[in-house]
Design an enzyme around this catalytic site. Structure first.
Site, PDB file in Angstrom:
ATOM      1  N   ASN A 135       0.864  -1.178   0.000  1.00  0.00           N
ATOM      2  CA  ASN A 135       0.000   0.000   0.000  1.00  0.00           C
ATOM      3  C   ASN A 135       0.902   1.231   0.000  1.00  0.00           C
ATOM      4  O   ASN A 135       1.473   1.595   1.034  1.00  0.00           O
ATOM      5  CB  ASN A 135      -0.928  -0.015   1.216  1.00  0.00           C
ATOM      6  CG  ASN A 135      -1.941   1.120   1.163  1.00  0.00           C
ATOM      7  OD1 ASN A 135      -1.836   2.005   0.313  1.00  0.00           O
ATOM      8  ND2 ASN A 135      -2.910   1.092   2.056  1.00  0.00           N
ATOM      9  N   CYS A 138      -2.130   5.148   0.713  1.00  0.00           N
ATOM     10  CA  CYS A 138      -3.122   5.436   1.762  1.00  0.00           C
ATOM     11  C   CYS A 138      -3.417   6.935   1.801  1.00  0.00           C
ATOM     12  O   CYS A 138      -2.504   7.732   1.991  1.00  0.00           O
ATOM     13  CB  CYS A 138      -2.615   4.977   3.125  1.00  0.00           C
ATOM     14  SG  CYS A 138      -3.688   5.535   4.454  1.00  0.00           S
ATOM     15  N   LYS A 173       0.075  -1.128  -4.935  1.00  0.00           N
ATOM     16  CA  LYS A 173      -1.252  -0.491  -5.028  1.00  0.00           C
ATOM     17  C   LYS A 173      -1.082   1.014  -5.152  1.00  0.00           C
ATOM     18  O   LYS A 173      -0.531   1.667  -4.255  1.00  0.00           O
ATOM     19  CB  LYS A 173      -2.110  -0.845  -3.814  1.00  0.00           C
ATOM     20  CG  LYS A 173      -3.523  -0.290  -3.922  1.00  0.00           C
ATOM     21  CD  LYS A 173      -4.445  -0.942  -2.929  1.00  0.00           C
ATOM     22  CE  LYS A 173      -5.845  -0.381  -3.005  1.00  0.00           C
ATOM     23  NZ  LYS A 173      -6.732  -1.030  -2.035  1.00  0.00           N
ATOM     24  N   GLY A 273     -14.641  -3.665  -3.772  1.00  0.00           N
ATOM     25  CA  GLY A 273     -14.433  -2.978  -2.503  1.00  0.00           C
ATOM     26  C   GLY A 273     -15.720  -2.453  -1.905  1.00  0.00           C
ATOM     27  O   GLY A 273     -16.407  -3.146  -1.144  1.00  0.00           O
ATOM     28  N   THR A 274     -16.091  -1.238  -2.282  1.00  0.00           N
ATOM     29  CA  THR A 274     -17.243  -0.568  -1.674  1.00  0.00           C
ATOM     30  C   THR A 274     -18.526  -1.387  -1.827  1.00  0.00           C
ATOM     31  O   THR A 274     -19.426  -1.286  -0.981  1.00  0.00           O
ATOM     32  CB  THR A 274     -17.386   0.841  -2.298  1.00  0.00           C
ATOM     33  OG1 THR A 274     -16.135   1.511  -2.118  1.00  0.00           O
ATOM     34  CG2 THR A 274     -18.469   1.651  -1.633  1.00  0.00           C
TER      35      THR A 274
END
Ligand code: RRO
Length: 322
Positions: A135, A138, A173, A273-274
């Protein structure tokens, strides 16, 4: 049993670098816990791979409440990297994730290159960890994370160092919060990433004007959901044209049509995801639909549709040079 049938590969199987996935649908980090929160809805093992919430070396409490704000066709989050920390993850969460019997991707975030490397090296000698997702995007971390995802040399340096300490697959990512994502993706590739996943959330904010207050405790947050789908689709298309390594696409995927749009744009696999907050079992419908599409379109495999977008013109980019 007819051995030829037994050995036939599934039409939904895809390859992302060294990873062989039974289907191209992946649970997106931060929307799925470490799988246990989803068990009441479905078997987390149905996903091609599962990706857990970002893990940092030390535990993090996260940002002040409220951490979620709904927006038109989307949501803002400001979780602030709440997680149990690497040791507890290894002892309590990872063994449970392994039991799902699917490809396992551990998402890592660090304040420094050394922190990423330390966790990657520990995971290298841990059975059952197929891949790590770095990641570097973020939107809610005051230090670390995104600092490695907004400048190509920093991206390449981080990926190269982690590459030297981890033999499994490495996904980087990426954040959409840059002028041009392509050089960042190319830097991840140059550093030795096996794939890039994009996009993490778009920085945004929500305001309650009557109270003259931000709606999020962290003031700003990361925007996800269908609102960002056209933006994400464009970046996936641009990166897939520029990179040799596979692209894992994400951003507002709610249906199998959304999945297919990302595949046609050039994504080899996608993350959900969402959608988990709206329809936690959405992946089951998508898998059924994708099997039907493979049959209806007379494809040998879903991967035949990857990158099949037909265009006659060069894209308009921020450089204006296509
Ligand atoms: O924890 C978060 O606030 C968070 C993270 Br680490 C991330 O990568 N993306 C996001 O939207 N939120």
């Amino acid at each position: 049993m007819d051995v030829s049938i037994e050995k036939r590969t599934s039409p939904l199987q895809v390859r992302v670098g060294p990873l062989l996935l039974k289907n191209p649908l992946i649970s997106a980090s931060g929307t799925f816990g470490y799988g246990e929160e989803m068990e009441g809805f479905l078997d987390p093992g149905v996903y091609g791979p599962i990706v857990g919430k970002s893990i940092s070396l030390e535990p993090r409490k996260g940002n002040p409440l409220p951490r979620i704000a709904e927006t038109p066709s989307g949501m803002l989050n400001s979780i602030g990297l709440q997680n149990p920390g690497f040791e507890k993850f290894m002892g309590e969460y990872l063994p449970r994730m392994r039991r799902y019997g699917t490809v396992l991707v551990v998402n890592l975030v660090g304040d420094s290159i050394d922190e990423y490397v330390e966790m990657a090296a520990r995971l290298d000698s841990t059975p059952g960890v197929d891949a790590i997702e770095l990641n570097i995007s973020c939107p809610n971390c005051p230090v670390g994370g995104m600092q490695f995802g907004v400048e190509p040399r920093a991206t390449e340096a981080l990926v190269r160092k982690v590459r030297a300490s981890f033999r499994g697959a490495i996904l980087a990512k990426l954040t959409p919060n840059v002028t041009d994502i392509v050089p960042i993706a190319l830097a991840a590739e140059a550093g030795g990433a096996d794939a890039v996943s994009l996009v993490n959330t778009y920085l945004g904010m929500s305001i309650d004007w009557r109270r003259r207050r931000p709606r999020l405790g962290g003031i700003t947050g990361g925007l996800s959901g269908p609102a960002i789908k056209p933006l994400a689709l464009r970046l996936v298309w641009l990166v897939a044209r520029a990179c040799r390594i596979p692209v894992v696409g994400m951003g507002g995927i709610l249906s199998s049509d959304d999945v297919l749009e990302f595949l046609v744009a050039g994504a080899t696999a996608v993350q959900i995801g969402t959608a988990h907050f709206v329809k936690p079992r959405a992946v089951l419908d998508m898998l059924g639909d994708l099997e039907r599409v493979v049959a209806d379109e007379r494809l040998g495999s879903i991967s035949e549709i990857v990158g099949t977008l037909r265009t006659e013109r060069k894209p308009i980019t921020v450089q204006g040079d296509g």
